[in-house]
Every structure is written in C-alpha cells, then in structure tokens.
Design an enzyme around this catalytic site. Structure first.
Site, short mmCIF file in Angstrom:
data_model
loop_
_atom_site.label_atom_id
_atom_site.label_comp_id
_atom_site.label_asym_id
_atom_site.label_seq_id
_atom_site.Cartn_x
_atom_site.Cartn_y
_atom_site.Cartn_z
CD GLU A 34 -73.70 -25.62 -88.81
OE1 GLU A 34 -73.98 -26.37 -89.70
OE2 GLU A 34 -72.74 -25.04 -88.74
CB THR A 35 -80.34 -28.09 -90.19
OG1 THR A 35 -80.41 -26.74 -90.66
CG2 THR A 35 -81.54 -28.86 -90.63
#
Length: 568
Positions: free
Chosen positions: A376-377
């Site tokens: 999750e980026t």
C-alpha cells in the site's frame, strides 16, 4: 466448480461496461477511457490525491522545478494518505534532467537496525518477520531522499516546498474516499501506542468528508522545514524515535539514523519494440519489468488480440518465469551478488522464453540457475516548463505500516523489514544494517534518447505486472496513456517470494471485470485457475507523456484511486 466460476465471470463481464466507454481500436475493437488525457504546455503533475496534485502545480507556478513540486506533493500525500505513505517510509525516484539529457536514479530506502540479529529472530522461534510491530521497522529514508533530490535538482526553499503539507496537517482537510475506506483497518493496530490519539476521533475511525487534523505531524514537518535533514537523522526527531523504540521492544536506534545515507544509482534498461524502458537496480523489483518485457518481445502481439486467452496466457507465463528469479536473486546489492546484466539480457530472455508452452499452464518454473551460472504505496510524477521530469514512489509498505507511532511526532514507521527472509544463506536473508527487498519501483521510458513517458503503478508485488501491462497497452495495443490506465488488468498470485514463501504451483490468475467469457473459458481449459479480487487489488497508476513535436505534456491518472492529473 469450473462451471460456477465461469458463470460468475460471464455476469461480471456484462456488468463491467458501466465503468467503460468503448471506442474503436486497431487490434481489439475497443479501448477504455473514463476520462480524457490532460494536455498542458508548461507543467504537469499526476498524483494519487487532488490536494497533492494542486500543491505540485502551485509550486511549479512559483518557479519551482519538477523535483520541488514532487517533494511538495509527496509531503502532502503523507498528510492526507498516512495509511499509505509518509516520512516514516522509504522513497525511490528517477529524475530526467533536461540540461544534461540524462536520467538519475535515487535509492532512498533505509536499512535494518544494527542491534537486531538473525539470532534474535531464532530465539523467538519466528519463521517469518511479523507483519507489524517493532521487529519490522527499518530506518525511514524518505526525508533524506527529499533533501538529496532538492540539493541536486531543487530551486525553491524547503520552507516553500513543505508549506502546503504543514498547512493541511495543522488546519485539516476532508478525508477522501480511499483513505476513509482504509481507515477502518486501524482497528487492527488499536493496541499500539499513540495510534488512537493521532488517527481516531473519539475512539472511532473518521468517515468520508470528515475533517482530519494532525497537529503533531504539522510540528514535525515544521521542524524539518526549519532545521533541515539533520533534525530528522541527527537531532530531536531521531532521539525521540530511539527512546520510543527502546520503550516498546524495538531495536531501531539513534546510531541507525545518524549512519543513514541514500544512494544515487544508475538506472538500468532494456528495449521493447523501439522504446527504452528504465528501472532502478535491486534492492527493488524494477528489473522484473525489464525481464518480462524481454520475454514478451519474442511474441508477435500484432497478431494477438487484447483480452484474448493468448494475451493473458503469455503475460502470466512470462511473469511466472521472472518471479522465480525475483525470489532467488533480488536483494541489497551491498550484501548479495545480483547478476543484473545477465538477468535483463536478451540472450537470457530467449532461453527462458523457450520454457513457455502455448495453450498449457506451467506449474513447475524455477529460477534460471544453470543459465545464469554460465555466464500500500503512492506514486506521483511531475514535469516542469524546462523539460525536467521526475518519477517518484514512496510508501510505508502495508496499510498503516508497522503501526508504531513515535511519541509526539504524528507519523507511522514503516514495516519494510517484513520483506526479509529468515532462511539462512539466501540473497535476501535478514542481516543488520541491510536494505530489505523492496516492492516500490518508479519507471521511465525514452524514445530516440529523449524523454517519452514517466509513470508508475502502485500495488506491492503487483507493480511489475502493472507496469508491463501499461507498456503493452500503449506499445502493443495502441492505447493512449489514459486508456491504458483504465483498461482492465491481469494479476497473478502464486510465484515464490523473496520472503521465503514458496510457490503454490500454477497459481491463480485474477482478472479485473471486463475480460470476455471466451478468454476465461479457454484459460481454464489450458489448466489455469481463474478468480476474483477486490477492485482495489489492481494497483493505481499515474503517467506523464511528453510530445516533442508540439512541446506539450499529456497527463493520466488512474480512476481506481482518488488521484488527479493537472497541468497549466
């Protein structure tokens, strides 16, 4: 069971058209677009949140460089999307400098604690590093990455650049859809210190549209703005984190911060049908993109229809081959010998390509050991009026990272350490002061030695798959950048992982809604397993393309996220 799955897919395909506008395409008979590309002459910013995009445009209009604007956007994203990124995480970037007509790569990822050893994990009886908590924390490289980028390519002051983020942290902003959706995950971290005080209101997660303020983070960013990089790595912030980790069973120390450095690296590349695609070398997984492209280049996609079973099959089989190499070789190159040149060579790809069988799913690919022994980026991209471009990606890894929020600082520490393996003798085996295998990868494309496209796809281990699909959509299937981002995507789960998790054979192909039933049926007949995933499982994409003929930028943003492309 196969009949039930196929029926579900058939219904899904019928429903998918509500998300797409169909028009004619030279190969597939249709393309996909939820919106037009943004076209602008002087500058462009594409990020995963409108407030970050606006901050970048404001910096560009004040005379800032693409790098200045990217730092400003990243800082805002750390405020408005703290579940995904922030100053407790790492950063990678590829910068195109118009003056030198050259690409520069920055690896701003942090290392493991000096005082945490492999023996410590053994004493605790752990087979894998935990997904959250103090044992998974590595040094945050983001802030050092900002200052490295700014020192080399910046123009405006850090005070001007960080001002928008400080404003949103102090005065608040309404929570957007994606963040609100993921905010419910905070229940998994509620027992960690300071989580509730910083991220909950009255003990409950915020809802969409509610105003979130983070005065602690505003104060931290202000200290960085006033005091510079060393405030974070040698000053009060580093000392606060040291004390917090000691108090909560962690190993990250003041020395880990004072010894931290980013690394300027040369991007590596391969060609794909006349385009040159650039990635950063390991400890990230960028070269997986180059390996996949080399394998796929040997197939004539002018005769293969988009969304066909042949298209999906070849893509997945190439991925399986490459991810076995990824699991074996990709790691911190200060600790492991990674044969990058051989892995991304055309000769090696030709050898590996021969292992793919048409119309038959493989379940026994391994890394190309014998051939190699022989020889999750959040993602954002910005371009400025001088022709400079930056491809930047930044993350705390999993949603809400390690869950560890240092006292009074208002941000989460990352959990990148979980991507080490605890198996001895592997390239990615845990060691002190070592960078873990990394999933976040910026990308860049040149054509005729000039900038063509700066882009990236968020989504953990999916990122190489997402990048290759974007490139195929544009180069092989004739889509524009927005259509390529909107087109349905393919994911595959089941390859071996650098953490030591073993492959489960053939794995499962996950198809986003929009693929025809005929393709699904053929894939199942060839031995593939086909299934569903949540809509958010197919990454998020931003892109800027430069048109040298008209000297304009084209911007695209993924509709799966809250993002926005804007220019002026």
């Amino acid at each position: 069971m196969k009949q039930i799955t196929a029926t579900i897919f058939s219904l899904s395909c019928l429903l998918s058209t509500s998300l797409k506008i169909f028009c004619q395409d030279r190969l597939s008979g249709k393309t996909f677009a939820t919106r037009s590309e943004v076209i602008a002459q002087h500058g462009m910013a594409c990020t995963s949140h409108p407030l970050a995009t606006q901050a970048a445009i404001e910096i560009l209009k004040k005379g800032g460089t693409a790098v200045d604007a990217a730092i400003a956007a990243n800082a805002v994203l750390g405020v408005v999307d703290p579940e995904m990124c922030g100053i407790g995480g790492d950063l990678f970037a590829i910068v195109y400098d118009a003056k030198t007509n050259k690409l520069y790569g920055l690896n701003a990822s942090g290392r493991s604690p000096y005082s945490l050893t492999l023996d410590e994990f053994k004493k605790r009886g752990l087979a894998f590093i935990p997904s959250d908590g103090p044992l998974t924390v590595s040094v945050p490289g983001c802030v050092d990455g900002w200052f490295e980028l700014h020192n080399k390519f910046g123009k405006l002051s850090i005070q001007q650049i960080l001002a928008p983020a400080i404003n949103y942290a102090r005065n608040g902003f309404p929570l957007a859809d994606e963040a609100a959706f993921y905010w419910s995950s905070l229940k998994n971290f509620i027992n960690y210190p300071n989580i509730a005080d910083v991220y909950l209101h009255g003990g409950k997660p915020l809802q969409r549209g509610e105003i979130f303020k983070n005065p602690q983070l505003a104060n931290t960013l202000q200290k960085i703005s006033d005091g510079g990089r060393d405030v974070f790595y040698k000053g009060e912030i580093a000392k606060t984190i040291d004390a917090f980790m000691k108090k909560n069973g962690g190993f990250l120390s003041y020395k880990d911060f004072t010894d931290h450095t980013s690394t300027w690296v040369d991007p590596v590349s391969t060609t794909y049908r006349g385009y040159r695609v650039w990635e950063l070398p390991p400890n990230g997984q960028g070269i997986a993109v180059l390996q996949m492209l080399n394998i796929l280049e040997g197939f004539d996609f002018s005769k293969i229809q988009f969304e066909s079973a042949e298209h999906i099959h070849l893509f997945v089989e190439a991925k399986k081959l490459v991810y076995e190499d990824r699991a074996k070789y990709y790691a911190d190159m200060d600790f492991a010998k990674v044969p990058v040149d051989k892995l991304i060579s055309k000769e090696y790809a030709a050898q590996r390509r021969r292992l793919i069988k048409m119309n038959e799913a493989s379940n026994n690919f391994t890394a190309g050991d014998s051939m190699l022994n022989k020889g999750e980026t959040v993602y954002l991209t910005v371009a400025d009026s001088s022709g400079n471009m930056i491809s930047l990606i930044q993350s705390v890894f999993s949603l809400f990272g390690s869950g560890m929020v240092p006292d009074g600082l208002g941000f989460l520490l990352q959990n990148r350490g979980r991507l080490f393996t605890l198996e001895e003798g592997k390239n990615n085996t845990y060691a002190p002061h070592k960078r873990p295998f990394h999933t976040i990868i910026p990308a860049f494309v040149t054509k005729d030695d000039k900038p063509y496209m700066s882009f990236g796809v968020m989504g953990g281990g999916f990122q190489p798959l997402g990048q290759v699909q974007i490139l195929m959509d544009v180069i092989d299937f004739g889509m524009n950048e927005q259509e390529a981002g909107d087109a349905p995507r393919i994911d595959h789960q089941g390859s071996s992982e650098p953490t030591g998790i073993k492959s489960n054979g053939v794995g499962t192909i996950y198809l986003e809604s929009g693929f025809p039933f005929e393709s699904v049926r053929a894939l199942m007949q060839w031995g593939h397993k086909v299934g569903f995933q949540q809509p958010g499982s197919y990454g998020g994409y931003q892109c800027i393309r430069y048109d040298p003929a008209n000297k304009v930028y084209y911007g695209a943003s993924d509709p799966r996220k809250d993002g926005m492309a804007a220019g002026y």
